[in-house]
Design a protein around this motif. Structure first.
Motif, PDB file in Angstrom:
ATOM      1  N   ASP A   1       2.772  -6.457 -19.780  1.00 27.26           N
ATOM      2  CA  ASP A   1       4.166  -6.637 -20.075  1.00 27.26           C
ATOM      3  C   ASP A   1       4.070  -7.991 -19.248  1.00 27.26           C
ATOM      4  N   ASP A   2       3.641  -8.683 -19.647  1.00 24.76           N
ATOM      5  CA  ASP A   2       3.962  -9.514 -19.788  1.00 24.76           C
ATOM      6  C   ASP A   2       3.725 -10.414 -17.927  1.00 24.76           C
ATOM      7  N   GLN A   3       2.381  -9.786 -17.630  1.00 33.77           N
ATOM      8  CA  GLN A   3       2.415  -9.751 -16.036  1.00 33.77           C
ATOM      9  C   GLN A   3       0.869  -9.835 -16.076  1.00 33.77           C
ATOM     10  N   VAL A   4       0.473 -10.891 -15.479  1.00 32.28           N
ATOM     11  CA  VAL A   4      -1.085 -11.191 -14.657  1.00 32.28           C
ATOM     12  C   VAL A   4      -1.139 -10.168 -13.889  1.00 32.28           C
ATOM     13  N   CYS A   5      -2.452  -9.217 -13.208  1.00 29.83           N
ATOM     14  CA  CYS A   5      -3.123  -8.308 -12.612  1.00 29.83           C
ATOM     15  C   CYS A   5      -2.703  -8.813 -11.106  1.00 29.83           C
ATOM     16  N   GLU A   6      -2.176  -9.896 -10.728  1.00 29.60           N
ATOM     17  CA  GLU A   6      -2.047  -9.894  -9.668  1.00 29.60           C
ATOM     18  C   GLU A   6      -0.848  -9.001  -9.378  1.00 29.60           C
ATOM     19  N   ASP A   7       0.032  -9.566 -10.856  1.00 31.14           N
ATOM     20  CA  ASP A   7       1.278  -9.131 -10.299  1.00 31.14           C
ATOM     21  C   ASP A   7       2.166  -7.674 -10.528  1.00 31.14           C
ATOM     22  N   VAL A   8       0.877  -7.401 -11.851  1.00 30.70           N
ATOM     23  CA  VAL A   8       0.982  -5.584 -11.636  1.00 30.70           C
ATOM     24  C   VAL A   8       0.214  -5.054 -10.540  1.00 30.70           C
ATOM     25  N   GLU A   9       0.272  -5.253  -9.807  1.00 36.08           N
ATOM     26  CA  GLU A   9      -1.097  -4.743  -7.705  1.00 36.08           C
ATOM     27  C   GLU A   9       0.242  -4.789  -8.055  1.00 36.08           C
ATOM     28  N   LYS A  10       1.154  -6.019  -7.213  1.00 34.51           N
ATOM     29  CA  LYS A  10       2.103  -5.470  -6.072  1.00 34.51           C
ATOM     30  C   LYS A  10       3.171  -4.820  -7.269  1.00 34.51           C
ATOM     31  N   ALA A  11       3.385  -5.153  -8.730  1.00 33.89           N
ATOM     32  CA  ALA A  11       4.498  -4.079  -8.213  1.00 33.89           C
ATOM     33  C   ALA A  11       3.893  -2.537  -8.647  1.00 33.89           C
ATOM     34  N   ALA A  12       3.161  -2.525  -8.522  1.00 40.26           N
ATOM     35  CA  ALA A  12       2.612  -0.904  -8.325  1.00 40.26           C
ATOM     36  C   ALA A  12       2.610  -0.933  -7.072  1.00 40.26           C
ATOM     37  N   ALA A  13       2.386  -1.424  -6.164  1.00 38.60           N
ATOM     38  CA  ALA A  13       2.316  -1.467  -4.314  1.00 38.60           C
ATOM     39  C   ALA A  13       3.964  -1.327  -4.145  1.00 38.60           C
ATOM     40  N   ALA A  14       4.759  -2.004  -5.125  1.00 39.40           N
ATOM     41  CA  ALA A  14       6.613  -1.594  -4.560  1.00 39.40           C
ATOM     42  C   ALA A  14       6.911  -0.487  -5.470  1.00 39.40           C
ATOM     43  N   SER A  15       6.465   0.430  -6.332  1.00 43.45           N
ATOM     44  CA  SER A  15       7.080   1.031  -6.646  1.00 43.45           C
ATOM     45  C   SER A  15       6.374   2.109  -6.061  1.00 43.45           C
ATOM     46  N   VAL A  16       5.088   2.238  -5.513  1.00 51.21           N
ATOM     47  CA  VAL A  16       4.634   3.535  -4.409  1.00 51.21           C
ATOM     48  C   VAL A  16       5.648   3.304  -3.250  1.00 51.21           C
ATOM     49  N   VAL A  17       5.767   1.980  -2.230  1.00 47.00           N
ATOM     50  CA  VAL A  17       6.770   2.092  -1.489  1.00 47.00           C
ATOM     51  C   VAL A  17       7.997   2.772  -1.559  1.00 47.00           C
ATOM     52  N   LYS A  18       8.184   2.320  -3.105  1.00 45.75           N
ATOM     53  CA  LYS A  18       9.661   2.679  -3.563  1.00 45.75           C
ATOM     54  C   LYS A  18       9.784   4.828  -3.747  1.00 45.75           C
ATOM     55  N   ASP A  19       8.655   5.245  -4.262  1.00 42.22           N
ATOM     56  CA  ASP A  19       8.404   6.170  -5.118  1.00 42.22           C
ATOM     57  C   ASP A  19       8.787   7.254  -2.992  1.00 42.22           C
ATOM     58  N   LYS A  20       7.324   6.498  -2.231  1.00 37.50           N
ATOM     59  CA  LYS A  20       7.533   6.964  -1.129  1.00 37.50           C
ATOM     60  C   LYS A  20       8.803   7.125  -0.194  1.00 37.50           C
ATOM     61  N   SER A  21       9.458   6.080  -0.494  1.00 37.36           N
ATOM     62  CA  SER A  21      11.081   6.085   0.386  1.00 37.36           C
ATOM     63  C   SER A  21      12.434   6.968  -0.557  1.00 37.36           C
ATOM     64  N   THR A  22      11.750   7.295  -1.695  1.00 40.13           N
ATOM     65  CA  THR A  22      12.850   7.931  -2.617  1.00 40.13           C
ATOM     66  C   THR A  22      12.691   9.463  -2.225  1.00 40.13           C
ATOM     67  N   ARG A  23      10.990   9.748  -1.783  1.00 45.29           N
ATOM     68  CA  ARG A  23      10.583  11.574  -1.208  1.00 45.29           C
ATOM     69  C   ARG A  23      11.154  11.278   0.079  1.00 45.29           C
ATOM     70  N   GLY A  24      11.176  10.220   0.393  1.00 48.32           N
ATOM     71  CA  GLY A  24      11.661  11.180   1.733  1.00 48.32           C
ATOM     72  C   GLY A  24      13.059  11.076   1.581  1.00 48.32           C
ATOM     73  N   ALA A  25      13.747  10.544   1.199  1.00 39.56           N
ATOM     74  CA  ALA A  25      15.678   9.773   1.134  1.00 39.56           C
ATOM     75  C   ALA A  25      15.605  11.364   0.729  1.00 39.56           C
ATOM     76  N   HIS A  26      15.166  12.078  -0.267  1.00 41.03           N
ATOM     77  CA  HIS A  26      15.664  13.346  -0.458  1.00 41.03           C
ATOM     78  C   HIS A  26      15.120  14.934  -0.053  1.00 41.03           C
ATOM     79  N   LEU A  27      13.648  14.344   0.803  1.00 43.01           N
ATOM     80  CA  LEU A  27      13.717  15.660   1.536  1.00 43.01           C
ATOM     81  C   LEU A  27      13.940  15.765   2.833  1.00 43.01           C
ATOM     82  N   GLN A  28      15.293  14.449   3.431  1.00 40.27           N
ATOM     83  CA  GLN A  28      16.238  14.497   4.060  1.00 40.27           C
ATOM     84  C   GLN A  28      17.200  15.376   3.443  1.00 40.27           C
ATOM     85  N   LEU A  29      17.409  14.912   2.375  1.00 41.09           N
ATOM     86  CA  LEU A  29      18.538  15.839   1.894  1.00 41.09           C
ATOM     87  C   LEU A  29      18.294  17.254   1.727  1.00 41.09           C
TER      88      LEU A  29
END
Length: 468
Positions: A426-454
């Protein structure tokens, strides 16, 4: 003082000079289209430098080289002087390649250019001929084809460069007896600018320990070198051999056998291959490995025992159920395109080693619009060759491929250790895919934390409400 390298145009380094050193020679210098023959050059410089002088063959006489060097130096570095004497030292006879037991007395061709003047010096009765610098066949070569055949018919092995450029010959079959050429891996096996040549024509040539450069032969339609395999010389420690075959006649084609031979070893690097593949018969067995043609036959007529496939392999929704037919395929001489399927895995390509596309600007591997494809492993992949800048493209497939960058890295690492741009998801070299995947994991954890808190707040709120 550290010597400095002067590089300009077609100029190449010929020697290192210091205040105490006033002579260099004999020399042989390669360019893309020419060779400077052995000469001895005397120069005097006032600082330690690497002087670079190179021109077309025979266009600069030995007596002219010092003035050429001075002109080049003064043009590029006007504030620094280079003085030359008015005389040139006598020529020094070239010597046999040092410490090579194959170069026996009387079997070295001392001149460089083969023509009527040097013909008498060629060791016609030797099966192994060593060249002091290079065996050069060019526009100066004024011998008839019969003379060439009579002269070269006993030469089976050449130790030294073979350079055929601007010659008058339609074929090089006067070298038909040749079985090996050893340039110590860094010299040239070169055929360039031969406007009349329609084929190379070396049916018995097998091992070439040289950089292979076949380019700008405007009427060349075939190699006709069915056995040539680039192989490392046992007499050198330079470990990379590169191959370029380019800018021949529009109808030029290379056979599946020739291409298979050229990619026999992983250390062989392709710099540029242009042209097309020669036609093959259906389910050909002319080589050790079965070759199947997809350009003129349907999948239903193709053998399930194909090892080589000629033509683009296009897997789509309509034929995806027949993809198992490629389980035995090791090499695709064309592109592999997987588009719009319901496949979840490409495990049927477990034996695939090579994808070699010659189509201009077309990637070798295209995987697009496969919404549930979650496994794109190529465990045997070794080489991908394409004339496109990005030879591997994955676009709009399952999101799971973007969440795991190992898919991108595994494909890239299997074919290169340096070219980071050749695989994109998707127009990203492997390093950018890795960064985007890591950011997605952090976002997912943050979202799950917010849902748990709610959720906890909601439970507490309900408890407080019922207590009342």
């Amino acid at each position: 003082m550290i010597p400095r390298l002067l590089s300009f145009g077609v100029l190449l380094a010929v020697g290192v000079f210091s205040q105490d050193a006033t002579t260099v020679g004999p020399i042989i210098v390669h360019t893309e289209t020419s060779v400077v023959v052995n000469t001895e050059i005397s120069v005097i410089v006032n600082t330690d430098v690497i002087v670079i002088v190179n021109t077309e063959v025979n266009t600069v006489l030995p007596t002219e080289i010092p003035s050429v060097a001075s002109t080049v130096w003064s043009t590029l570095f006007p504030s620094e002087g280079l003085t030359t004497p008015t005389t040139v030292a006598p020529p020094v006879e070239p010597t046999e390649p040092p410490e090579d037991p194959r170069c026996t007395p009387g079997c070295t061709f001392e001149p460089t250019i083969l023509d009527s003047a040097t013909l008498k010096y060629f060791p016609k009765n030797c099966s192994t001929v060593c060249s002091a610098s290079a065996l050069y066949i060019g526009y100066e070569t004024d011998l008839t084809e019969k003379q060439m055949i009579d002269t070269l018919k006993n030469m089976k092995h050449l130790v030294g460069d073979l350079i055929v450029t601007r010659s008058k010959y339609k074929t090089a079959r006067f070298l038909a007896s040749l079985e090996s050429v050893d340039c110590y891996n860094y010299g040239f096996f070169k055929f360039t600018l031969n406007d009349k040549m329609t084929e190379i024509g070396l049916p018995n040539l097998t091992n070439v320990s040289c950089r292979i450069h076949i380019s700008s032969n405007n009427n060349l339609t075939r190699l006709n070198m069915p056995q040539v395999i680039p192989i490392l010389s046992t007499y050198a420690n330079y470990s990379t051999i590169d191959v370029e075959i380019s800018y021949s006649a529009p109808s030029f084609c290379i056979t599946i056998q020739e291409m298979s031979n050229l990619m026999t070893y992983e250390y062989i690097k392709f710099s540029l291959i242009t042209g097309s593949y020669c036609a093959v018969s259906s389910n050909s067995t002319s080589t050790e490995k079965k070759t199947c043609d997809l350009q003129n036959y349907t999948w239903s007529n193709m053998s399930t025992e194909c090892v080589n496939v000629h033509g683009d392999v296009i897997i789509n929704y309509e034929n995806q159920d027949l993809a198992y037919m490629f389980e035995s395929v090791e090499s695709i001489f064309g592109s592999l395109i997987i588009y719009g399927t319901n496949l979840t895995s490409i495990d049927f390509l477990g034996k695939l080693e090579h994808i070699i596309s010659l189509t201009e600007e077309q990637p070798a591997l295209i995987v697009e619009m496969n919404s549930i494809l979650s496994n794109v492993s190529f465990p045997s992949l070794q080489r991908i060759q394409s004339r496109a800048y990005v030879p591997v493209l994955f676009n709009n497939n399952s999101v799971s491929l973007l969440k795991d960058p190992s898919y991108c890295y595994d494909i890239r690492n299997s074919v290169t250790t340096s070219d980071t741009w050749i695989v994109k998801f998707d127009d990203q070299v492997c390093e950018d895919v890795e960064k985007a995947a890591a950011a997605s994991v952090v976002k997912d954890k943050s979202t799950r934390g917010a849902h748990l808190q709610l959720f906890l707040i909601t439970i507490v709120s309900i408890g407080v409400l019922f207590n009342f």
